[in-house]
Design an enzyme around this catalytic site. Structure first.
Site, mmCIF file in Angstrom:
data_model
loop_
_atom_site.group_PDB
_atom_site.id
_atom_site.type_symbol
_atom_site.label_atom_id
_atom_site.label_comp_id
_atom_site.label_asym_id
_atom_site.label_seq_id
_atom_site.Cartn_x
_atom_site.Cartn_y
_atom_site.Cartn_z
ATOM 1 N N THR A 31 0.849 -1.183 0.000
ATOM 2 C CA THR A 31 0.000 0.000 0.000
ATOM 3 C C THR A 31 0.883 1.232 0.000
ATOM 4 O O THR A 31 1.874 1.297 0.735
ATOM 5 C CB THR A 31 -0.957 0.012 1.219
ATOM 6 O OG1 THR A 31 -1.757 1.187 1.175
ATOM 7 C CG2 THR A 31 -0.207 -0.040 2.530
ATOM 8 N N HIS A 51 2.326 -11.393 14.363
ATOM 9 C CA HIS A 51 3.401 -11.905 15.219
ATOM 10 C C HIS A 51 3.149 -13.349 15.662
ATOM 11 O O HIS A 51 4.052 -14.005 16.205
ATOM 12 C CB HIS A 51 3.547 -11.008 16.448
ATOM 13 C CG HIS A 51 4.932 -10.970 17.006
ATOM 14 N ND1 HIS A 51 5.939 -11.793 16.567
ATOM 15 C CD2 HIS A 51 5.479 -10.193 17.991
ATOM 16 C CE1 HIS A 51 7.043 -11.542 17.249
ATOM 17 N NE2 HIS A 51 6.790 -10.576 18.123
#
Length: 403
Positions: free
Chosen positions: A322, A374
């Site tokens: 993006t 994560h």
């Protein structure tokens, strides 16, 4: 013969949508393949076109929720455009207006002068002259009979309370618009991504000097050969593909208790449209040339902005890029495009002082932001991935040898 206009299929997961807008009016004569309506679903916005020419008759109004396959209008192929109506003949001047014109033409210079001085319209005065002409005496008599103008009343002195501006009506300060299905889905996906993933963002900065110099040096030749400009996105796409190969944990996703490892490189590109953010996928970026990537990105962005994107164009990406830099963003923390495990945010290029070989120099710098899940990607892998992208952009020759 009447042809039914139906809501076209959009994919197995889409069963309904909202016919948000008609591009034609009820009863219009439409042409074959002419856009008729705009359909908003929870995933894409698309257009419906006419399968044949003829007169269209609506069966549902704009704003109606419709199902896939539902008939929303019919087209009468036998109907043709009505011939244009002949212009109406100019109306003959009325007897009164003719009289007025004659009266005006017969006014003497003295009458016209008095009309200018007194403000009395001769047309409103009954003439005593020959053939009803208004004379000087008629104008003087009319002037004496005219009531004196009233002097304007002095404006009242406003009180301190009255001098305060009154609050604007509520309707002028706020408007309420129902969220489109696409915007509702975007909102739900973004919130879901934050709730379900252990999202973390790591940052780095990249010197854009080498890429900018390459573009400046070869841009003209590149455009002549390929018919498209060499942009920054093709460099970053190639850099991302190389980093995904070097750090395969980023090219994976979580499915329940299972890790799904991807061995292909379909990269999603975020595109801002009037309807909201859409993320079309560029397929097989590892085998595309820089020119092919630029063309594919341009085509995908145009389809998204024109409302011609399909569900298939949005599915199957393994990683997202993006670019908030086109709007001037200095730094951001992009949100994951689920079920992907990472997204790279690009930002504005700004000249900044940096230390290089013991000296302070001015370089065109860009901040990079990598948000990742994560649960799947460790910090070491995320940082390594971002460093790989940085190295490829600062030394584009690495992209040629895959280093």
């Amino acid at each position: 013969m009447a042809i039914e206009v139906k809501i076209p299929p959009m994919g197995e997961s889409i069963t309904s949508g909202v016919l948000s807008k008609w591009h034609v009016k009820d009863g219009d004569i439409v042409k074959k393949d002419q856009p008729l309506f705009e359909l908003e679903t929870d995933k894409i916005t698309s257009e419906g076109t006419a399968e044949s020419a003829g007169k269209i008759t609506f069966k549902v109004a704009a704003g109606t929720e419709v199902k896939i396959g539902q008939v929303v209008a019919s087209i009468d192929e036998a109907a043709s455009a009505a011939p244009a109506a002949a212009p109406a003949p100019a109306a003959a001047p009325s007897e009164a207006s003719a009289k007025e014109g004659a009266k005006s033409d017969a006014q003497s210079p003295a009458v016209r002068r008095l009309a200018a001085e007194t403000g009395v319209d001769p047309a409103s005065v009954e003439g005593s002259g020959k053939a009803g002409r208004v004379t000087k005496g008629d104008m003087l008599a009319a002037g004496e009979a005219k009531p004196a103008e009233k002097a304007p009343a002095p404006a009242p002195t406003p009180s301190p309370q009255a001098s305060r501006p009154s609050p604007a009506p509520t309707g002028e300060r706020q408007t309420r618009v129902t969220m489109t299905k696409l915007r509702q889905t975007i909102a739900k996906r973004l919130v879901s991504a934050q709730h379900e993933a252990a999202m973390l963002t790591t940052f780095n900065e990249v010197d854009m000097s080498a890429v900018m110099e390459l573009r400046k040096k070869y841009q003209d030749d590149f455009v002549k050969k390929n018919g498209v400009k060499l942009g920054f996105m093709s460099f970053f796409t190639k850099a991302v593909v190389q980093a995904l190969k070097d750090v395969p944990a980023v090219n994976a996703r979580i499915d329940g208790d299972t890790i799904v490892q991807n061995h292909y490189y379909d990269v999603s590109m975020a595109v801002s449209t009037e309807k909201g953010l859409m993320v079309p996928v560029i397929r097989n970026c590892d085998s595309l040339s820089m020119a092919d990537i630029e063309k594919e990105i341009g085509n995908a962005a145009k389809k998204a902005r024109d409302g011609k994107i399909t569900l298939a164009d949005l599915e199957g990406g393994v990683f997202t890029i993006t670019n908030g830099g086109i709007f001037g963003s200095m730094l951001s923390t992009p949100i994951l495009n689920a079920p992907q495990s990472a997204i790279l945010g690009l930002h504005a290029i700004n000249e900044r002082p940096v230390a290089l070989n013991g000296q302070v120099v001015i370089r065109p710098m860009m901040y990079l932001a990598l948000s990742y899940d994560h649960r799947l990607v460790d910090g070491k892998e995320a940082v390594t991935f971002l460093v790989k992208v940085k190295q490829a952009i600062e030394d584009p020759a690495r992209l040629l040898i895959g280093a």
